[in-house]
Each structure stands twice: as C-alpha cells, then as structure tokens.
Design a protein around this motif. Structure first.
Motif, PDB file in Angstrom:
ATOM      1  N   THR A 239       0.835  -1.184   0.000  1.00  0.00           N
ATOM      2  CA  THR A 239       0.000   0.000   0.000  1.00  0.00           C
ATOM      3  C   THR A 239       0.877   1.244   0.000  1.00  0.00           C
ATOM      4  N   ASP A 240       0.290   2.371  -0.307  1.00  0.00           N
ATOM      5  CA  ASP A 240       1.034   3.630  -0.344  1.00  0.00           C
ATOM      6  C   ASP A 240       1.599   4.001   1.020  1.00  0.00           C
ATOM      7  N   SER A 241       0.834   3.783   2.074  1.00  0.00           N
ATOM      8  CA  SER A 241       1.287   4.128   3.428  1.00  0.00           C
ATOM      9  C   SER A 241       2.492   3.293   3.826  1.00  0.00           C
ATOM     10  N   LEU A 242       2.443   1.999   3.519  1.00  0.00           N
ATOM     11  CA  LEU A 242       3.561   1.119   3.847  1.00  0.00           C
ATOM     12  C   LEU A 242       4.797   1.522   3.069  1.00  0.00           C
ATOM     13  N   ASN A 243       4.650   1.794   1.790  1.00  0.00           N
ATOM     14  CA  ASN A 243       5.786   2.218   0.973  1.00  0.00           C
ATOM     15  C   ASN A 243       6.383   3.524   1.487  1.00  0.00           C
ATOM     16  N   ALA A 244       5.540   4.462   1.893  1.00  0.00           N
ATOM     17  CA  ALA A 244       6.024   5.733   2.429  1.00  0.00           C
ATOM     18  C   ALA A 244       6.809   5.511   3.713  1.00  0.00           C
ATOM     19  N   LEU A 245       6.299   4.648   4.583  1.00  0.00           N
ATOM     20  CA  LEU A 245       6.993   4.348   5.836  1.00  0.00           C
ATOM     21  C   LEU A 245       8.337   3.697   5.562  1.00  0.00           C
ATOM     22  N   LEU A 246       8.366   2.690   4.690  1.00  0.00           N
ATOM     23  CA  LEU A 246       9.627   2.008   4.366  1.00  0.00           C
ATOM     24  C   LEU A 246      10.626   2.959   3.722  1.00  0.00           C
ATOM     25  N   SER A 247      10.161   3.845   2.868  1.00  0.00           N
ATOM     26  CA  SER A 247      11.029   4.825   2.231  1.00  0.00           C
ATOM     27  C   SER A 247      11.624   5.773   3.275  1.00  0.00           C
ATOM     28  N   TYR A 248      10.781   6.251   4.165  1.00  0.00           N
ATOM     29  CA  TYR A 248      11.259   7.132   5.232  1.00  0.00           C
ATOM     30  C   TYR A 248      12.304   6.433   6.097  1.00  0.00           C
ATOM     31  N   MET A 249      12.015   5.197   6.493  1.00  0.00           N
ATOM     32  CA  MET A 249      12.950   4.452   7.338  1.00  0.00           C
ATOM     33  C   MET A 249      14.278   4.265   6.630  1.00  0.00           C
ATOM     34  N   SER A 250      14.232   3.959   5.350  1.00  0.00           N
ATOM     35  CA  SER A 250      15.462   3.774   4.579  1.00  0.00           C
ATOM     36  C   SER A 250      16.266   5.069   4.516  1.00  0.00           C
ATOM     37  N   THR A 251      15.591   6.164   4.221  1.00  0.00           N
ATOM     38  CA  THR A 251      16.255   7.467   4.124  1.00  0.00           C
ATOM     39  C   THR A 251      16.856   7.890   5.462  1.00  0.00           C
ATOM     40  N   ALA A 252      16.142   7.617   6.543  1.00  0.00           N
ATOM     41  CA  ALA A 252      16.585   8.027   7.873  1.00  0.00           C
ATOM     42  C   ALA A 252      17.545   7.028   8.507  1.00  0.00           C
ATOM     43  N   GLY A 253      17.793   5.900   7.847  1.00  0.00           N
ATOM     44  CA  GLY A 253      18.692   4.881   8.393  1.00  0.00           C
ATOM     45  C   GLY A 253      18.091   4.102   9.549  1.00  0.00           C
ATOM     46  N   ILE A 254      16.789   4.048   9.601  1.00  0.00           N
ATOM     47  CA  ILE A 254      16.091   3.329  10.672  1.00  0.00           C
ATOM     48  C   ILE A 254      15.836   1.900  10.201  1.00  0.00           C
ATOM     49  N   THR A 255      16.240   0.922  11.031  1.00  0.00           N
ATOM     50  CA  THR A 255      16.063  -0.481  10.647  1.00  0.00           C
ATOM     51  C   THR A 255      14.999  -1.196  11.478  1.00  0.00           C
ATOM     52  N   THR A 256      14.555  -0.556  12.556  1.00  0.00           N
ATOM     53  CA  THR A 256      13.568  -1.188  13.435  1.00  0.00           C
ATOM     54  C   THR A 256      12.401  -0.234  13.654  1.00  0.00           C
ATOM     55  N   PHE A 257      11.213  -0.780  13.591  1.00  0.00           N
ATOM     56  CA  PHE A 257      10.008   0.012  13.829  1.00  0.00           C
ATOM     57  C   PHE A 257       9.219  -0.658  14.939  1.00  0.00           C
ATOM     58  N   VAL A 258       8.928   0.080  15.987  1.00  0.00           N
ATOM     59  CA  VAL A 258       8.165  -0.450  17.115  1.00  0.00           C
ATOM     60  C   VAL A 258       6.901   0.392  17.256  1.00  0.00           C
ATOM     61  N   ALA A 259       5.769  -0.281  17.372  1.00  0.00           N
ATOM     62  CA  ALA A 259       4.498   0.435  17.505  1.00  0.00           C
ATOM     63  C   ALA A 259       3.526  -0.410  18.309  1.00  0.00           C
ATOM     64  N   SER A 260       2.417   0.183  18.670  1.00  0.00           N
ATOM     65  CA  SER A 260       1.354  -0.553  19.352  1.00  0.00           C
ATOM     66  C   SER A 260       0.023  -0.153  18.730  1.00  0.00           C
ATOM     67  N   THR A 261      -0.987  -0.913  19.070  1.00  0.00           N
ATOM     68  CA  THR A 261      -2.315  -0.635  18.551  1.00  0.00           C
ATOM     69  C   THR A 261      -3.343  -0.862  19.639  1.00  0.00           C
ATOM     70  N   ARG A 262      -4.481  -0.275  19.472  1.00  0.00           N
ATOM     71  CA  ARG A 262      -5.591  -0.500  20.399  1.00  0.00           C
ATOM     72  C   ARG A 262      -6.703  -1.270  19.710  1.00  0.00           C
ATOM     73  N   ILE A 263      -6.388  -1.830  18.563  1.00  0.00           N
ATOM     74  CA  ILE A 263      -7.392  -2.588  17.814  1.00  0.00           C
ATOM     75  C   ILE A 263      -7.646  -3.911  18.526  1.00  0.00           C
ATOM     76  N   ILE A 264      -8.889  -4.258  18.694  1.00  0.00           N
ATOM     77  CA  ILE A 264      -9.241  -5.551  19.280  1.00  0.00           C
ATOM     78  C   ILE A 264     -10.426  -6.107  18.497  1.00  0.00           C
ATOM     79  N   ILE A 265     -10.355  -7.379  18.217  1.00  0.00           N
ATOM     80  CA  ILE A 265     -11.468  -8.030  17.523  1.00  0.00           C
ATOM     81  C   ILE A 265     -12.369  -8.617  18.601  1.00  0.00           C
ATOM     82  N   ALA A 266     -13.587  -8.119  18.645  1.00  0.00           N
ATOM     83  CA  ALA A 266     -14.557  -8.520  19.660  1.00  0.00           C
ATOM     84  C   ALA A 266     -15.914  -8.719  18.974  1.00  0.00           C
ATOM     85  N   PRO A 267     -16.876  -9.298  19.684  1.00  0.00           N
ATOM     86  CA  PRO A 267     -18.200  -9.478  19.076  1.00  0.00           C
ATOM     87  C   PRO A 267     -18.708  -8.185  18.441  1.00  0.00           C
ATOM     88  N   GLY A 268     -19.229  -8.336  17.239  1.00  0.00           N
ATOM     89  CA  GLY A 268     -19.673  -7.202  16.455  1.00  0.00           C
ATOM     90  C   GLY A 268     -18.724  -6.873  15.313  1.00  0.00           C
TER      91      GLY A 268
END
Length: 88
Positions: free
Chosen positions: A1-30
């Motif tokens: 996707t465009d967002s993923l490509n933008a993130l990977l491009s930024y990381m490459s340009t900035a010399g970042i090799t590790t990305f750490v993140a969290s989410t609040r997404i939960i799959i629950a009834p509904g």
C-alpha cells in the motif's frame, strides 16, 4: 500500500532499521470479518482477548459457551498445547 511504501522509504532514508508500535485494535463481538472464512485455534481461557476473537468469529451470542461446554464435558485440553477447534 502507499502508506507502507512511504513508511519504508522514510525508514530507509533516515537509516532506521527497526520500527516499534502498538495498537488499540481488538477483535470482539460485532466485528465483521472480511478476508477469512475459517479459523483453526485452540480453546482459550475465559475473559481472554483470544476468546473474544472466537466469539466475534462465530458471530452468534453465547455460541462459544456451547462449544466450550462440550469441550469441558469431553475432557478437551485447553491452552497452547491443548486441543484445537476448526471454526467455519
């Protein structure tokens, strides 16, 4: 996707090799599943987020209780090295 490509491009340009993140997404009834039509999973502990996933997948309120009742009555093993279930 465009967002993923933008993130990977930024990381490459900035010399970042590790990305750490969290989410609040939960799959629950509904939650509406859009990609999968089946799932193999273990029998999970009460009040766990994985049990919420099972409950959301089967879609009918309290049907997971019937399935888990059958498992308990018939000596199924629970947790990581326990028996599995196929949900369709």
């Amino acid at each position: 996707t465009d967002s993923l490509n933008a993130l990977l491009s930024y990381m490459s340009t900035a010399g970042i090799t590790t990305f750490v993140a969290s989410t609040r997404i939960i799959i629950a009834p509904g939650y509406k599943f859009h990609i999968v039509s089946g799932m193999v999973t273990n029998f999970h502990q009460p009040q766990s987020t994985l049990l919420l996933l099972v409950s959301a997948f089967i879609g009918k309120k309290d049907d997971w209780k019937t399935m888990y009742g059958h498992a308990l009555e018939n000596g199924y093993r629970f947790l990581s090295y326990g028996d599995a279930q196929l949900l369709l």
